[in-house]
Design a protein around this motif. Structure first.
Motif, PDB file in Angstrom:
ATOM      1  N   LYS A  81       0.826  -1.204   0.000  1.00 38.62           N
ATOM      2  CA  LYS A  81       0.000   0.000   0.000  1.00 38.62           C
ATOM      3  C   LYS A  81       0.867   1.264   0.000  1.00 38.62           C
ATOM      4  O   LYS A  81       0.539   2.261  -0.662  1.00 38.62           O
ATOM      5  CB  LYS A  81      -0.914  -0.003   1.226  1.00 38.62           C
ATOM      6  N   CYS A 120      -7.965  -9.375   6.354  1.00 39.16           N
ATOM      7  CA  CYS A 120      -8.297  -8.500   7.474  1.00 39.16           C
ATOM      8  C   CYS A 120      -9.514  -9.094   8.183  1.00 39.16           C
ATOM      9  O   CYS A 120     -10.586  -8.489   8.203  1.00 39.16           O
ATOM     10  CB  CYS A 120      -8.575  -7.082   6.978  1.00 39.16           C
ATOM     11  N   THR A 171     -12.223  -3.766  -4.330  1.00 38.15           N
ATOM     12  CA  THR A 171     -10.986  -3.680  -3.562  1.00 38.15           C
ATOM     13  C   THR A 171     -11.278  -3.260  -2.124  1.00 38.15           C
ATOM     14  O   THR A 171     -12.380  -2.850  -1.779  1.00 38.15           O
ATOM     15  CB  THR A 171     -10.014  -2.657  -4.177  1.00 38.15           C
ATOM     16  N   SER A 172     -10.246  -3.350  -1.290  1.00 42.99           N
ATOM     17  CA  SER A 172     -10.312  -2.814   0.064  1.00 42.99           C
ATOM     18  C   SER A 172      -9.145  -1.856   0.226  1.00 42.99           C
ATOM     19  O   SER A 172      -8.133  -1.983  -0.456  1.00 42.99           O
ATOM     20  CB  SER A 172     -10.214  -3.949   1.095  1.00 42.99           C
ATOM     21  N   GLY A 173      -9.265  -0.885   1.112  1.00 37.36           N
ATOM     22  CA  GLY A 173      -8.125  -0.024   1.394  1.00 37.36           C
ATOM     23  C   GLY A 173      -8.186   1.330   0.719  1.00 37.36           C
ATOM     24  O   GLY A 173      -8.600   1.455  -0.439  1.00 37.36           O
ATOM     25  N   ARG A 180      -7.106  -7.147  -1.629  1.00 37.55           N
ATOM     26  CA  ARG A 180      -6.071  -6.382  -0.931  1.00 37.55           C
ATOM     27  C   ARG A 180      -4.760  -6.568  -1.667  1.00 37.55           C
ATOM     28  O   ARG A 180      -4.369  -7.694  -1.989  1.00 37.55           O
ATOM     29  CB  ARG A 180      -5.925  -6.854   0.509  1.00 37.55           C
TER      30      ARG A 180
END
Length: 629
Positions: free
Chosen positions: A57, A277, A374-376, A427
């Motif tokens: 990230k 997560c 997506t995540s984040g 992720r």
């Protein structure tokens, strides 16, 4: 305020991390841009962890900055702690991570949007897209206003049919009790988009004055000044610490005793959650052999007592959450200020997108962020800037910009989504990048600043500084290649001092620096440069020479794959007429509609034999197609 009927070049729906980057990119490229958001008070909101960066990230944040985006600059101005992770490993997995002052981050991003000349910011809910004959021309809002545009970027995050779940309580809501977007979600389905139901979650927040940090391990920030943005010159030094504690058998027993009240096990939650997560109740079930799990207490800002309980994401009932907290060392008297919750939402199946992030179903419509599965925050920002760039370039009549897997983590992210799809919130991980030795945190500017400048997002002055840095790196590498040192007593003494073996013969400095224990600072002592070498230049010289063999191997792999990437699949190819390809491969190829053989080879269910048959079909059909024309 925009007037109903007003026309723009680009309209962006949603002002989360994807929407902010998309709108700023389009506006900075000269397009008149309208950014519509449900609430001006939740711009760049961080409903989950108030942090930016981390493994993979952090690379994305640097890439966004190298392209001319805002996230890196913003977190550099608003963080309360900065740490470089994985420093005990190689530079390919170094990862910068910052704790954000959540409110200040929002305020600064809002300020950036408000002061962008070509950008109009407006609070309104979009109910429908204006689509005619498969082409998007604008949006219809809840107030009845219609705004027209040449392209639209949809960045709705987790708001599409959002449902918050706490124990057996479930109600329609966006994150943190914001309005959900219901009608737009149904409208996308009516347009023919295939959607999936995903779930994410967040932990409770506790009052700092009710926890005992003396029983926890302090986690301070780095003393060395660090930044995400290549433009940052002023650094925040008064950092706030985080704190580490652990769950225990008492915690786990209490969770097990209340699993029947957990919505993910009682059937209340239907959406697929993130693998990387998991909630605390999921951890207890999946990792039953673990007698403890890490819990980080992270401040949400300088002017608040709220602490984020990282590692305790949960949707258990409120009373259970409070009791769980008080089983943890240092939190025996903890008071919960916000309850943890799960949120379900709609996402579109991302294989319905071209690599430009334009939808295949509706022309001129782009999507970015969690709507793509997506995540984040960082994954959202990376998609956002690319969607904004390509929406603007479509307005300008230019070809889309598509980052390759060897060029950026953003390229890996988007290619994974549009080629492979995802059956859970995606992720980004360093392990997903096959060329991660090339895609390092330290060299994002060398990989992408030239492109950012060509696109029009990197200003002239910054570009000149970049060129000077690049030339300084090349000059110093050349000097080290051309400079030999002899085994003098002084040299031997220095080598002994750093634990390195003595020299038998004269050696080039470029070979000497390859020794693991030799740093650039030692080279500079042995043979000082004529002019002082900047730290960032010295870092690149050392990494590029020390890992030269591995880097060259990666470059050879990239060159080999580039031939496949450059072999485009013509529009006239009809997969049903390709004799010999497996049925599954035909179905997947028709669904994804890859642009190149390289992309086709990465589709799950398409094997090397299918690719070979497709290549022959293209070559034979190409000749026939040329004769027919």
């Amino acid at each position: 305020m925009p007037v109903s009927g007003e026309k723009f070049d680009v309209i962006v729906i949603g002002a989360g991390h994807a929407g902010c980057e998309a709108a700023l990119a389009a506006a900075r490229m000269g397009c008149s841009t309208l950014l519509l958001t449900l609430s001006l008070d939740t711009i760049a909101y961080m409903p989950c962890n108030p942090s930016v960066g981390g493994p993979a990230k952090g690379h994305v944040v640097r890439e966004v900055d190298a392209l001319g985006g805002e996230m890196g600059r913003n977190i550099d101005k608003t963080h309360i702690q900065m740490r470089m992770l994985n420093t005990g490993k190689g530079p390919a997995v170094y990862a910068l991570r910052a704790q954000a002052d959540k409110v200040l981050y929002q305020q600064e991003m809002k300020k950036a949007l408000e002061h962008e000349p070509n950008l109009t910011l407006h609070q309104n809910m979009v109910e429908k897209l204006l689509v005619e004959n498969g082409v998007c021309h604008g949006v219809l809002t809840r107030t009845g206003a219609k705004y027209y545009s040449k392209t639209v970027v949809l960045t709705t995050g987790t708001y599409l049919r959002g449902k918050v779940i706490i124990g057996d309580l479930a109600y329609e809501s966006g994150p943190n009790n914001q309005q959900p977007s219901i009608n737009l979600a149904h409208h996308l389905i009516d347009l023919g988009f295939e959607t999936v139901r995903f779930k994410t979650g967040t932990p409770p927040r506790v009052n700092k004055n009710t926890i005992d940090t003396d029983q926890m391990e302090i986690q301070p920030g780095d003393e060395e000044p660090r930044a995400f943005s290549y433009e940052t010159t002023e650094y925040i030094t008064d950092q706030l610490p985080c704190w580490l504690t652990y769950t225990n058998e008492r915690t786990h027993a209490y969770i097990r005793d209340n699993l029947h009240r957990a919505p993910m096990y009682s059937g209340v939650i239907q959406g697929q959650g993130p693998r990387y997560c998991p909630s605390i109740e999921d951890k207890i079930v999946r990792f039953a052999d673990k007698n403890r799990h890490q819990i980080f207490l992270e401040p949400e800002g300088r002017d608040t007592l709220e602490m984020y309980v990282q590692g305790l994401s949960t949707s258990l009932p409120e009373d259970v959450q409070q009791s769980i907290l008080r089983t943890i060392k240092g939190m025996e008297k903890a008071e919960m200020m916000r309850t943890g919750y799960a949120i379900e939402y709609d996402a579109i199946v991302p294989t319905q997108l071209w690599p430009s992030l334009e939808t295949k179903l509706v022309e001129n419509l782009f999507t970015a962020g969690q709507i793509n599965g997506t995540s984040g925050y960082e994954e959202a920002a990376g998609q956002g800037i690319m969607a904004g760039i390509n929406a603007a370039r479509k307005v300008q009549g230019k070809e889309p910009v598509i980052l390759s897997r060897s060029q950026a983590y953003i390229g890996v992210l988007i290619d994974d989504l549009v080629t492979k799809g995802t059956n859970e919130p995606y992720r980004l991980l360093t392990s997903r990048a096959e060329y991660r030795l090339l895609l390092r945190h330290d060299n994002a500017d060398l990989r992408l600043t030239e492109l950012g400048y060509e696109i029009g997002l990197i200003p002239e002055e910054r570009y000149r500084r970049f060129v000077a840095k690049r030339e300084a790196i090349e000059k110093e590498i050349t000097r080290l290649r051309e400079t030999k040192v002899k085994p003098t007593p002084e040299i031997q003494a220095l080598l002994e001092e750093v634990g390195s073996s003595p020299l038998d013969n004269a050696i080039e400095l470029s070979r000497l620096i390859k020794r693991p224990e030799i740093k650039y600072e030692h080279i500079a002592r042995i043979a000082p440069p004529e002019t002082e070498v900047a730290p960032d230049v010295a870092e690149q010289v050392e990494i590029q020479l020390k890992y030269e063999g591995y880097i060259n191997k990666s470059l050879q792999q990239v060159e080999k794959m580039r031939k496949m990437e450059n072999k485009r699949i013509p529009d006239w190819v009809d997969y049903d007429k390709v004799v010999g390809i497996a049925t599954e491969a035909k179905e997947k190829l028709k669904q994804v509609r890859p642009l190149s053989l390289g992309q086709a080879s990465r589709i799950s269910g398409v094997n090397p034999a299918d690719i070979s048959i497709l290549l022959v079909h293209i070559e034979q059909g190409g000749k026939a197609h040329a004769k027919a024309e």
